[in-house]
Design an enzyme around this catalytic site. Structure first.
Site, PDB file in Angstrom:
ATOM      1  N   HIS A 191       7.552   0.880 -11.146  1.00  0.00           N
ATOM      2  CA  HIS A 191       6.235   0.647 -10.070  1.00  0.00           C
ATOM      3  C   HIS A 191       4.822   1.222 -10.791  1.00  0.00           C
ATOM      4  CE1 HIS A 191       7.653   4.422  -8.806  1.00  0.00           C
ATOM      5  NE2 HIS A 191       6.290   5.179  -9.292  1.00  0.00           N
ATOM      6  N   HIS A 244       1.326   2.188  -9.893  1.00  0.00           N
ATOM      7  CA  HIS A 244      -0.104   2.536  -8.667  1.00  0.00           C
ATOM      8  C   HIS A 244      -1.169   1.783  -9.354  1.00  0.00           C
ATOM      9  CE1 HIS A 244       2.244   5.893  -7.994  1.00  0.00           C
ATOM     10  NE2 HIS A 244       2.746   5.992  -9.044  1.00  0.00           N
ATOM     11  N   ASN A 274       3.607   6.296 -13.381  1.00  0.00           N
ATOM     12  CA  ASN A 274       5.104   7.302 -14.222  1.00  0.00           C
ATOM     13  C   ASN A 274       6.472   7.290 -14.696  1.00  0.00           C
ATOM     14  OD1 ASN A 274       2.238   8.970 -12.908  1.00  0.00           O
ATOM     15  ND2 ASN A 274       3.254   8.823 -11.264  1.00  0.00           N
ATOM     16  N   ARG A 313       0.922  -0.961   0.005  1.00  0.00           N
ATOM     17  CA  ARG A 313      -0.195  -0.224   0.020  1.00  0.00           C
ATOM     18  C   ARG A 313       1.218   1.313   0.121  1.00  0.00           C
ATOM     19  NH1 ARG A 313      -5.658  -2.159  -0.034  1.00  0.00           N
ATOM     20  NH2 ARG A 313      -5.673  -3.544   1.130  1.00  0.00           N
ATOM     21  N   ASP A 314       0.198   1.623  -0.994  1.00  0.00           N
ATOM     22  CA  ASP A 314       0.740   3.387  -0.993  1.00  0.00           C
ATOM     23  C   ASP A 314       0.951   4.240   1.037  1.00  0.00           C
ATOM     24  OD1 ASP A 314       2.136   5.230  -3.422  1.00  0.00           O
ATOM     25  OD2 ASP A 314       1.812   6.135  -1.329  1.00  0.00           O
ATOM     26  N   ILE A 315       2.209   4.600   0.888  1.00  0.00           N
ATOM     27  CA  ILE A 315       1.794   5.382   1.998  1.00  0.00           C
ATOM     28  C   ILE A 315       1.116   7.198   2.204  1.00  0.00           C
ATOM     29  CG2 ILE A 315       4.424   7.199   2.658  1.00  0.00           C
ATOM     30  CD1 ILE A 315       4.907   5.952   4.421  1.00  0.00           C
ATOM     31  N   VAL A 357      10.355   8.259  -7.141  1.00  0.00           N
ATOM     32  CA  VAL A 357      11.016   6.931  -6.597  1.00  0.00           C
ATOM     33  C   VAL A 357      11.233   6.074  -8.123  1.00  0.00           C
ATOM     34  CG1 VAL A 357      10.944   5.072  -5.817  1.00  0.00           C
ATOM     35  CG2 VAL A 357       9.275   7.076  -4.637  1.00  0.00           C
TER      36      VAL A 357
HETATM   37  P1  5GP Z   1       5.982   8.541  -8.120  1.00  0.00           P
HETATM   38  O1  5GP Z   1       5.459  10.222  -7.959  1.00  0.00           O
HETATM   39  O2  5GP Z   1       7.004   7.992  -8.495  1.00  0.00           O
HETATM   40  O3  5GP Z   1       4.934   7.974  -9.779  1.00  0.00           O
HETATM   41  O4  5GP Z   1       5.149   7.479  -7.252  1.00  0.00           O
HETATM   42  C1  5GP Z   1       6.146   6.593  -5.985  1.00  0.00           C
HETATM   43  C2  5GP Z   1       5.054   6.811  -4.871  1.00  0.00           C
HETATM   44  O5  5GP Z   1       5.603   5.839  -3.570  1.00  0.00           O
HETATM   45  C3  5GP Z   1       4.261   7.708  -3.955  1.00  0.00           C
HETATM   46  O6  5GP Z   1       2.789   7.843  -4.217  1.00  0.00           O
HETATM   47  C4  5GP Z   1       4.970   7.963  -2.934  1.00  0.00           C
HETATM   48  O7  5GP Z   1       3.471   7.990  -1.857  1.00  0.00           O
HETATM   49  C5  5GP Z   1       5.434   6.662  -2.270  1.00  0.00           C
HETATM   50  N1  5GP Z   1       6.259   6.114  -1.426  1.00  0.00           N
HETATM   51  C6  5GP Z   1       7.365   7.456  -1.372  1.00  0.00           C
HETATM   52  N2  5GP Z   1       7.846   6.493  -0.080  1.00  0.00           N
HETATM   53  C7  5GP Z   1       6.970   5.627   0.329  1.00  0.00           C
HETATM   54  C8  5GP Z   1       6.989   4.865   1.269  1.00  0.00           C
HETATM   55  O8  5GP Z   1       8.686   4.352   2.181  1.00  0.00           O
HETATM   56  N3  5GP Z   1       5.959   3.398   1.466  1.00  0.00           N
HETATM   57  C9  5GP Z   1       5.340   3.271   1.111  1.00  0.00           C
HETATM   58  N4  5GP Z   1       4.439   1.933   1.141  1.00  0.00           N
HETATM   59  N5  5GP Z   1       5.055   4.423  -0.206  1.00  0.00           N
HETATM   60  C10 5GP Z   1       6.481   5.016  -0.248  1.00  0.00           C
END
Ligand code: 5GP
Ligand code: ZN
Length: 114
Positions: free
Chosen positions: A100, A102, A87, A29-31, A96
């Site tokens: 990944h 979503h 993304n 799950r996303d944080i 990140v």
């Molecule tokens: P991006 O912006 O790279 O597409 O998505 C990265 C996602 O990783 C974001 O939705 C963010 O909330 C999530 N995220 C970042 N750090 C962590 C973490 O330490 N744990 C979890 N579960 N999600 C994270």
């Protein structure tokens, strides 16, 4: 191991709310959830983004999307629908740099994509 947040999550070195795991994939799950259900599906092996993953010849990208669709079904999202997003890079607002997908669901999402 590289100094990568999602590599550490997949390896269990940083805690996460795990939803699914198999030999190639880890989902948690996303944080900072953007919907009632917001799950991230990642390859266990480090790769930066969808372009790098698509360069593989072993079907990894397809298997990750299959896992995402199966998780959506398991979460009961398939009846009302859901969204899969990845993304990529600066203009894609990737924060990140471990590939990944979503999985977002549980509410009506915006028709706007950007
Ligand atoms: P991006 O912006 O790279 O597409 O998505 C990265 C996602 O990783 C974001 O939705 C963010 O909330 C999530 N995220 C970042 N750090 C962590 C973490 O330490 N744990 C979890 N579960 N999600 C994270
Ligand atoms: Zn990584």
């Amino acid at each position: 191991m590289q100094d990568c947040l999602f590599c550490k999550i997949a390896a269990g070195q940083i805690p996460s709310d795990k939803v699914y795991e198999d030999e190639i994939c880890y989902a948690f799950r996303d944080i900072n959830p953007q919907a009632p259900t917001h799950i991230l599906i990642i390859p266990k092996e480090h790769m930066a983004n969808v372009v790098e993953c698509a360069g593989r010849t072993d079907g990894l990208l397809g298997r990750l999307f299959q896992a995402a669709a199966r998780i959506a079904q398991d979460q009961g999202l398939d009846e009302k629908g859901f969204r899969l997003v990845t993304n990529c890079g600066e203009y894609g607002a990737q924060s990140v740099h471990h590939f990944h997908i979503h999985l977002l669901g549980g509410r009506q999402l915006s028709g706007q994509m950007g």
